[in-house]
Design an enzyme around this catalytic site. Structure first.
Site, mmCIF file in Angstrom:
data_model
loop_
_atom_site.group_PDB
_atom_site.id
_atom_site.type_symbol
_atom_site.label_atom_id
_atom_site.label_comp_id
_atom_site.label_asym_id
_atom_site.label_seq_id
_atom_site.Cartn_x
_atom_site.Cartn_y
_atom_site.Cartn_z
ATOM 1 N N TYR A 167 -20.483 56.794 -30.118
ATOM 2 C CA TYR A 167 -19.971 55.542 -29.532
ATOM 3 C C TYR A 167 -18.554 55.753 -29.004
ATOM 4 C CZ TYR A 167 -18.639 50.599 -29.246
ATOM 5 O OH TYR A 167 -18.222 49.373 -28.814
ATOM 6 N N SER A 203 -13.897 49.980 -25.324
ATOM 7 C CA SER A 203 -13.629 49.671 -26.731
ATOM 8 C C SER A 203 -12.307 50.297 -27.124
ATOM 9 C CB SER A 203 -14.739 50.242 -27.608
ATOM 10 O OG SER A 203 -14.341 50.186 -28.968
#
Ligand SMILES: [Zn+2]
Length: 725
Positions: A605, A592
């Site tokens: 995350y 990401s």
């Protein structure tokens, strides 16, 4: 009875159809019955009076199954249509040549002339068997490849037995390569034997005819049934193929043995071009590979001409004793066997080649027989390998019948060669469109049940890969694979045990934090296709903080388990298969942009994705030089994402102070958020799963960035904060 064809004709259906549709109907009925014909084998025809569009007069037209396609699935457009008068007229041309005869240039040239006989601009090319149908005077003709009839055709005493079984109703003709000349032989046969209803074509199959289409179909059934009966009378029961020499291990043990050799064997047979496999281990094939006579019969090869192109002149049989369970020994035997096989193939080519023969093709076997285990067949696609397996299944049945009737005989090598390397076949191969970029490759997409994973599965399938759709949600994985199969079609060929009988995609459930579950999933993929060439992991998790903005410890652990350890476990297990295959492979992970941009509200995350970025680099080093490892780093892909459920979307909208109403639908809310995100990027348009799938495709393909590994590619619309330094 098992080997007897079943009458499927329904008057209520047939009477509603026009004459051509009746031919299609009859053909499909024949094609559906495995006792009558094999995939792609055989053809059917009707001579029908039609209005000539040029003269408005009645004219006789031959409708005959055209080149390509299959009796089982053929529709009207699978049939060519020719003016009978023009087709018959070609005889003058052919017979007028001084150099005519089987395998002459003029005989091959006739195939080009069929296009000139086309009625009503029908674009379907005519098959090589067209004259067989055109020159038999009866209105309806069925030519089939039934195992029972080929047993007779490939039996040492075939001619005598044909007389014994059929009297004067069916006449024997010696083997001759299909073509114009064989059509003339049939025409003469009909003249010389006006009462004959059909012929057994030596080492080839059956042809029969009738003035009525339903009776023609019933005649096909009857003649095949009589051959099957003759075989049953002489069936050798326990003594089939000389009786049992080896015993098969249990189903579970067989599966474990298959898994321990398949990727390795795939690497070996793919030395020249990559292959996809189909495993067959039903009772019929096991009885054959376990028998005393298997080595002798395997060496003789298949007998029906359209089989050679896929099964090759013979299979590779290895004399392994399954009672030992010795896998190292099995590998040794396979290795030796492959060397001998390739050398034999080269000898066969050198001995039989002609002045103008095409260059030698891949000398690796496409059928491998192992006592105790069964058969694995190889082809350029799943569908092709299934056809190859089907053809060898047919060959086993043919050999069983022929051996019962008095002894199987094979076609002389030169005749087999003249089919395999026929210029007309070569021309057909050259006319085929170039292979797709990911053809011959098997790629697993982990996370294929939704969002980016689903999109990636579709993207890779479009490039010709066989796709293993994997998801924690097994149902979702199945749904994606079903979509792919629907889009691409199952293909042809009826064979394969269990999941190995699959089409271009399968769906499997797996939990990537559970190593056993991952290993089992990869095992199923290997059993289905023979191996794996690439894995794309899109599975991931985003756990939002609680109301106080904290991530509970177990959620932190879960985030790392899925986003980091899960990818590692998949890579580690897949690498075992890659190493066994020894073929270049590729791994694409999904990280990401958050990995490099620290943000409030996504602590677990973002940190896990930063670890995943480094995992890419570590794996690139660990798995080199065989495997390239790269990653796609998306940002804010909202559309179709399981990571943006409704409450997260609403939380984000609220966070950015974007007005919305609770009454709005999911998609409206998502679109609003995606548009907001788009405005923050340099390219100013929403980022979609399709954008990510494109990047995953470019990285997983061995052809686009073959010398790029250890890299993370941002697909984020352009976020200056995310620029890598
Ligand atoms: Zn045929």
């Amino acid at each position: 009875m098992k080997n007897h064809p079943k009458n499927r004709w329904q008057d209520s259906v047939a009477k509603t159809l026009d004459p051509v549709a009746r031919l299609v109907y009859r053909s499909n009925l024949i094609g559906q019955d495995p006792t009558l014909t094999n995939t792609g084998g055989g053809n059917t025809s009707s001579k029908i009076t039609e209005k000539d569009p040029l003269t408005n007069q009645d004219t006789e037209v031959l409708w005959v199954k055209g080149s390509g396609g299959d009796l089982r699935t053929a529709k009207r457009d699978g049939f060519s249509s020719l003016y009978m008068e023009k087709l018959k007229g070609l005889q003058k041309n052919y017979l007028g040549s001084k150099t005519n005869g089987p395998k002459t240039q003029i005989e091959d040239d006739m195939v080009g002339a069929y296009a000139h006989c086309t009625f009503n601009l029908n674009p379907r090319p005519s098959s090589i068997d067209t004259p067989l149908h055109g020159f038999v005077p009866a209105r309806h003709v069925d030519h089939t490849h039934p195992n029972a009839a080929i047993s007779l055709a490939a039996c040492a005493k075939g001619k005598e037995l044909t007389k014994e079984i059929y009297g004067d109703e069916v006449i024997w003709t010696d083997w001759q390569r299909p073509g114009f000349d064989l059509g003339l032989i049939l025409e003469k046969l009909c003249k010389d034997h006006p009462k004959a209803k059909g012929a057994i074509m030596g080492q080839h199959g059956l042809i029969n005819w009738h003035e009525d289409d339903k009776k023609c179909y019933e005649l096909t059934l009857e003649l095949v049934g009589r051959a099957a009966e003759a075989i049953e009378k002489k069936d050798r029961g326990e003594k089939t193929f000389g009786g049992e020499k080896y015993k098969s291990p249990s189903e579970k043990e067989r599966k474990a043995l298959w898994l321990s050799i398949l990727p390795w064997l795939r690497g070996k047979v793919s030395a020249q071009q990559w292959m996809i496999g189909t495993v067959q281990e039903d009772a019929t094939i096991l009885r054959f590979v376990n028998s005393k006579d298997a080595p002798r019969l395997a060496e003789m090869g298949t007998s029906c001409p359209d089989h050679f192109l896929r099964t090759k002149i013979k299979p590779l049989y290895v004399p392994w004793d399954p009672a030992t369970g010795d896998v190292a020994k099995l590998r040794g035997l396979l290795e030796e066997g492959l060397e001998v096989y390739r050398a034999d193939y080269k000898k066969y080519y050198e001995k039989c080649k002609r002045k103008d023969s095409p260059a030698m093709r891949d000398p690796n076997p496409t059928v491998v027989l192992i006592p105790g285990l069964g058969m694995v067949a190889w082809g350029k696609s799943k569908s092709e390998s299934r056809v190859t397996a089907e053809f060898y299944n047919c060959a086993v049945e043919v050999m069983r019948g022929a051996e019962a009737l008095g002894g199987y005989i094979n076609l002389p090598q030169q005749e087999a060669f003249d089919i395999e390397y026929w210029q007309l076949e070569e021309a057909k191969l050259r006319r085929m469109p170039p292979e797709q970029e990911l053809a011959r490759q098997v790629i697993a997409v982990v996370g294929a049940g939704s969002g980016i994973g689903k999109e990636t599965a579709h993207r890779l399938a479009r490039e010709g890969a066989s796709i293993v759709c994997v998801d924690l949600n097994q149902k979702a994985a199945h749904e994606t694979s079903a979509e792919l199969v629907k889009k691409l079609g199952e293909g042809i060929g009826v064979a394969g045990t269990g999941i190995s009988g699959c089409g271009p995609a399968i769906g499997l459930g797996a939990n990537i934090v559970d190593r056993k579950s991952v290993a089992e999933m990869l095992g199923e993929a290997v059993y289905a296709y023979g191996g794996i060439d690439g894995v794309v992991v899109t599975a991931g998790i985003f756990v939002p903080p609680d109301l106080e903005g904290r991530i509970p410890d177990e959620k932190w652990a879960q985030t790392f388990a899925i986003n980091v350890t899960g990818s590692y476990v998949v890579a580690d297990e897949a690498n075992k298969i890659f190493k066994a295959q020894g073929l270049p492979a590729s791994l694409v992970l999904t990280t990401s942009v958050n990995a490099v941009v620290a943000k409030k509200g996504s602590l677990a995350y973002d940190t896990s994705k930063a670890a995943a970025n480094h995992l890419v680099r570590e794996l690139a080093i660990e798995l080199s030089p065989l495997v390239r490892v790269n990653a796609v780093a998306p940002a804010t892909v909202v559309q179709g994402s399981a990571m943006f459920p409704r409450d997260r979307v609403m939380a984000s909208l609220a966070k950015y102070k974007i007005p919305f109403s609770e009454k709005e639908g999911d998609e409206e809310l998502r679109t609003r958020l995606a548009e907001f995100y788009a405005k923050r990027t340099l390219t100013q348009s929403p980022i979609t799963p399709a954008d990510q799938a494109e990047a995953a495709f470019l990285l997983v393909s061995g052809k686009r960035f073959p010398r790029t590994t250890g890299q993370v590619v941002h697909v984020d619309g352009g976020l200056a904060d995310g620029f890598l330094r």
